[in-house]
Design a protein around this motif. Structure first.
Motif, PDB file in Angstrom:
ATOM      1  N   LEU B  96       0.709  -0.978   0.168  1.00  0.00           N
ATOM      2  CA  LEU B  96      -0.080   0.163   0.280  1.00  0.00           C
ATOM      3  C   LEU B  96       0.642   1.340   0.020  1.00  0.00           C
ATOM      4  O   LEU B  96       0.643   2.195  -0.714  1.00  0.00           O
ATOM      5  CB  LEU B  96      -1.016   0.040   1.143  1.00  0.00           C
ATOM      6  CG  LEU B  96      -2.040  -1.293   1.265  1.00  0.00           C
ATOM      7  CD1 LEU B  96      -2.619  -1.038   2.670  1.00  0.00           C
ATOM      8  CD2 LEU B  96      -2.917  -0.634   0.004  1.00  0.00           C
ATOM      9  N   ALA B 102      -3.218   4.405  -2.268  1.00  0.00           N
ATOM     10  CA  ALA B 102      -4.437   4.559  -3.279  1.00  0.00           C
ATOM     11  C   ALA B 102      -5.435   3.694  -2.873  1.00  0.00           C
ATOM     12  O   ALA B 102      -6.629   3.831  -2.808  1.00  0.00           O
ATOM     13  CB  ALA B 102      -4.079   4.544  -4.468  1.00  0.00           C
ATOM     14  N   ASP B 103      -4.942   2.223  -2.556  1.00  0.00           N
ATOM     15  CA  ASP B 103      -5.923   1.070  -2.184  1.00  0.00           C
ATOM     16  C   ASP B 103      -6.222   0.867  -0.605  1.00  0.00           C
ATOM     17  O   ASP B 103      -6.890  -0.260  -0.358  1.00  0.00           O
ATOM     18  CB  ASP B 103      -5.188  -0.142  -2.930  1.00  0.00           C
ATOM     19  CG  ASP B 103      -5.306  -0.293  -4.233  1.00  0.00           C
ATOM     20  OD1 ASP B 103      -6.244   0.617  -4.801  1.00  0.00           O
ATOM     21  OD2 ASP B 103      -4.647  -1.170  -4.846  1.00  0.00           O
ATOM     22  N   TRP B 104      -5.483   1.740   0.090  1.00  0.00           N
ATOM     23  CA  TRP B 104      -5.774   1.576   1.604  1.00  0.00           C
ATOM     24  C   TRP B 104      -7.203   1.866   1.840  1.00  0.00           C
ATOM     25  O   TRP B 104      -7.962   2.557   1.400  1.00  0.00           O
ATOM     26  CB  TRP B 104      -5.060   2.651   2.344  1.00  0.00           C
ATOM     27  CG  TRP B 104      -5.176   2.712   3.651  1.00  0.00           C
ATOM     28  CD1 TRP B 104      -4.323   1.971   4.617  1.00  0.00           C
ATOM     29  CD2 TRP B 104      -5.955   3.544   4.663  1.00  0.00           C
ATOM     30  NE1 TRP B 104      -4.991   2.475   6.011  1.00  0.00           N
ATOM     31  CE2 TRP B 104      -5.897   3.058   5.702  1.00  0.00           C
ATOM     32  CE3 TRP B 104      -7.384   4.536   4.216  1.00  0.00           C
ATOM     33  CZ2 TRP B 104      -6.734   3.863   6.865  1.00  0.00           C
ATOM     34  CZ3 TRP B 104      -7.912   5.041   5.003  1.00  0.00           C
ATOM     35  CH2 TRP B 104      -7.788   4.905   6.393  1.00  0.00           C
ATOM     36  N   ARG B 105      -7.859   1.044   2.559  1.00  0.00           N
ATOM     37  CA  ARG B 105      -9.352   1.099   2.972  1.00  0.00           C
ATOM     38  C   ARG B 105      -9.479   0.991   4.427  1.00  0.00           C
ATOM     39  O   ARG B 105      -8.709   0.028   5.037  1.00  0.00           O
ATOM     40  CB  ARG B 105     -10.145  -0.167   2.307  1.00  0.00           C
ATOM     41  CG  ARG B 105     -10.534   0.084   0.903  1.00  0.00           C
ATOM     42  CD  ARG B 105     -11.269   1.417   0.617  1.00  0.00           C
ATOM     43  NE  ARG B 105     -11.580   1.349  -0.675  1.00  0.00           N
ATOM     44  CZ  ARG B 105     -10.460   1.833  -1.730  1.00  0.00           C
ATOM     45  NH1 ARG B 105      -9.304   2.239  -1.372  1.00  0.00           N
ATOM     46  NH2 ARG B 105     -10.706   2.061  -3.069  1.00  0.00           N
ATOM     47  N   SER B 117     -16.452   0.931   4.603  1.00  0.00           N
ATOM     48  CA  SER B 117     -15.223   0.931   4.148  1.00  0.00           C
ATOM     49  C   SER B 117     -14.692   2.152   3.756  1.00  0.00           C
ATOM     50  O   SER B 117     -15.591   2.311   2.632  1.00  0.00           O
ATOM     51  CB  SER B 117     -15.021  -0.542   3.422  1.00  0.00           C
ATOM     52  OG  SER B 117     -13.514  -0.396   2.848  1.00  0.00           O
ATOM     53  N   SER B 119     -12.078   4.797   1.942  1.00  0.00           N
ATOM     54  CA  SER B 119     -10.759   5.268   1.416  1.00  0.00           C
ATOM     55  C   SER B 119     -10.106   6.407   2.026  1.00  0.00           C
ATOM     56  O   SER B 119     -10.963   7.169   2.761  1.00  0.00           O
ATOM     57  CB  SER B 119     -10.884   5.268  -0.139  1.00  0.00           C
ATOM     58  OG  SER B 119     -11.442   6.551  -0.466  1.00  0.00           O
ATOM     59  N   ASP B 121      -9.612   9.171   0.369  1.00  0.00           N
ATOM     60  CA  ASP B 121     -10.121  10.368  -0.024  1.00  0.00           C
ATOM     61  C   ASP B 121     -11.729  10.392   0.541  1.00  0.00           C
ATOM     62  O   ASP B 121     -12.141  11.582   0.733  1.00  0.00           O
ATOM     63  CB  ASP B 121     -10.497   9.990  -1.633  1.00  0.00           C
ATOM     64  CG  ASP B 121      -9.217  10.590  -2.353  1.00  0.00           C
ATOM     65  OD1 ASP B 121      -8.295  11.274  -1.854  1.00  0.00           O
ATOM     66  OD2 ASP B 121      -8.886  10.005  -3.614  1.00  0.00           O
ATOM     67  N   ASP B 122     -12.254   9.279   0.913  1.00  0.00           N
ATOM     68  CA  ASP B 122     -13.427   9.330   1.655  1.00  0.00           C
ATOM     69  C   ASP B 122     -13.338  10.207   2.700  1.00  0.00           C
ATOM     70  O   ASP B 122     -14.282  10.715   3.220  1.00  0.00           O
ATOM     71  CB  ASP B 122     -14.005   7.977   1.945  1.00  0.00           C
ATOM     72  CG  ASP B 122     -14.434   6.985   0.639  1.00  0.00           C
ATOM     73  OD1 ASP B 122     -14.888   7.694  -0.475  1.00  0.00           O
ATOM     74  OD2 ASP B 122     -14.743   5.712   0.765  1.00  0.00           O
TER      75      ASP B 122
END
Lengths: 265, 250
Positions: B96, B102-105, B117, B119, B121-122
């Protein structure tokens, strides 16, 4: 110095036995109880406090202090400070003084899981015992009559005479007006009513939850790290008191004093 | 606000803690404690919760007060030589990190009505909070930094915490973990931080997201947050088993 034995009539609040024969002078049971529980908690606090200090043996003034900032005092009691072994990763150059972030690259001595919990256990014990002592001491008049220095104790002549008799080690030849001599009263009053409350307050001033609720605690001591440094000075003063106290116990008759504080006579 | 602090439960918990202490064991009450040192910690925790007003704000500083900040413990969960390295999640972290997270959740689940879940950006799209606060380490040192993130309370409201929930457990990409009670979880200054001193959080300080619990010592502000589980019952996150006080408000 005086003979260090309080009066038997204490708890009943009768006339102070200023002229009572020594054999009838005794420590009330609540004085003995709070003395020994207080002593136990002091030992726990001193040992655990020293272990906590060993984890970060640097003292600062103000709010902030860490391995990346200058220290006021560095104590040579552990090898936990190794400025050369930090790996600097970021310089926040947009801020005054170019603060940095750096990674610690070495393991340190740290038994704080044990030491911190023991410290607070000791602190609760000391506070609980102190409140019992204070309540009983005020209620019976013990604090006012036996512990707090009277104005005649604080007269320069009286203090000088007591200092002189201490220097000559004439420790049992007190004027006979009271079980505790002037210097003894000053020392006990300072410890009980100045130093111990000071330690509680400087200790609480280091707590993030307590200072969130009561920010003045952090402010009156000049910041979190100042409070920590003052807490160390208070520890030093209390340790000095303990040493002098133990020397005086030995010089005035160890067996007699221990009997007095354990059996009450 | 949809989250309330169960004060009544707290007070009755305090009343029963005397019995717990006499019994010398934890039982079901929060938190579970064993030996005499842990009982002292429990007294401190209960006293803080009973005697002090809820959600007092810690002092916030000026930008000119920002100081150098040590990063200690694990300073890179992707590095197998670091303390608390977790082979399973450590390798994920390394991947990651290479991809800029970028794929971190962040999974948020447990005693919630809408498990979710998020991200990075969320989280950054949610209302943010920036605070310049003092980090106090149990070792004795302190540092001041500016932290930017989303209040944990906002995230918990997004997933709908069930009324019986009592603790918020956080899991990281190393073996370190941590939980806070609802009192601290819903504190306005308790945030999931993604920014430090105006930048992304440096790896050593917990990238990409760390918790900031300003009312407790530094070890409660979990770095490298991977997963959040809301629970009804206290579970030792490893702190107590490792000999440390679960509550670090003092």
């Amino acid at each position: 110095m005086a003979n260090g034995i309080a009066a038997s009539s204490e708890a009943s609040g009768s006339v102070p036995p200023a002229s009572a024969p020594e054999s009838t002078l005794r420590h009330p049971v609540w004085v003995r109880f709070s003395h020994w529980v207080g002593a136990l908690s002091f030992v726990a606090l001193a040992i655990s406090g020293f272990m906590i200090l060993m984890v970060h043996p640097r003292l600062y003034w103000g709010d902030v202090g860490n391995d990346l900032t200058p220290a006021l005092i560095e104590l040579p009691i552990s090898n936990n400070h190794r400025p050369e072994a930090w790996e600097q990763t970021v310089v926040f150059s947009e801020f005054d003084g170019d603060p940095v972030s750096a990674n610690r690259t070495y393991p340190i001595f740290n038994l704080n899981g044990f030491a911190r919990s023991l410290h607070f256990l000791g602190a609760w014990l000391l506070v609980a015992t102190g409140l019992i002592y204070l309540a009983a001491g005020i209620f019976t008049g013990h604090v006012r009559r036996r512990v707090l220095p009277r104005s005649r104790d604080l007269a320069p002549r009286s203090l000088l005479r007591d200092i002189g008799s201490h220097l000559r080690l004439q420790l049992d030849k007190d004027g006979g007006t009271s079980p505790y001599g002037p210097l003894q009263r000053v020392a006990y009053a300072l410890v009980l009513f100045v130093l111990v409350p000071f330690m509680v307050l400087t200790g609480l001033a280091m707590s993030p939850a307590v200072t969130a609720a009561y920010p003045f605690l952090q402010e009156i001591f000049g910041g979190h790290q100042s409070a920590r440094t003052l807490h160390f000075f208070g520890f030093s003063a209390l340790t000095l008191f303990l040493l002098v106290h133990l020397v005086m116990v030995v010089l005035t008759g160890f067996g007699r004093q221990m009997r007095g504080m354990i059996m009450g006579k | 606000m949809s989250i309330s602090i169960p004060r009544r439960r707290l007070v009755s918990g305090l009343a029963s803690s005397a019995g717990v202490m006499l019994a010398g064991c934890g039982g079901s009450g929060p938190p579970t404690y064993g030996n005499i040192l842990r009982m002292g910690d429990l007294v401190t925790y209960k006293a803080h919760r009973l005697l002090m007003p809820a959600h007092s704000l810690v002092r916030e500083y000026d930008r000119s007060d920002i100081s150098s900040s040590p990063a200690i413990g694990n300073t890179n969960p992707g590095d197998a030589n670091q303390p608390f390295f977790d082979p399973q999640h450590g390798e994920t972290y390394a991947r990651l990190q290479r991809e800029g997270f970028a794929d971190w959740r962040l999974a948020v689940e447990g005693s919630v009505t809408r498990p979710g879940s998020f991200s990075l950006d969320d989280l950054k799209r949610m209302p943010s909070r920036t605070q310049i606060t003092q980090h106090r380490c149990e070792e004795g040192w302190s540092a001041i930094a500016e932290w930017t993130g989303v209040p944990l309370r906002t995230v918990l409201e997004a997933v709908g915490v069930r009324p019986e929930a009592q603790f918020v457990q956080l899991q990281s990409f190393d073996f370190f973990g941590g939980s806070v009670d609802m009192w601290d979880a819903t504190h306005p200054q308790t945030i999931l931080a993604y920014g430090m001193n105006g930048r992304d959080i440096p790896t050593g300080h917990g990238a990409p997201v760390r918790l900031r619990v300003e009312t407790q010592l530094g070890y409660r502000s979990l770095k490298f947050v991977r997963r959040i589980v809301v629970t009804n019952e206290f579970q030792d996150d490893g702190t107590i088993a490792a000999g440390w006080s679960w509550y670090a408000g003092i």
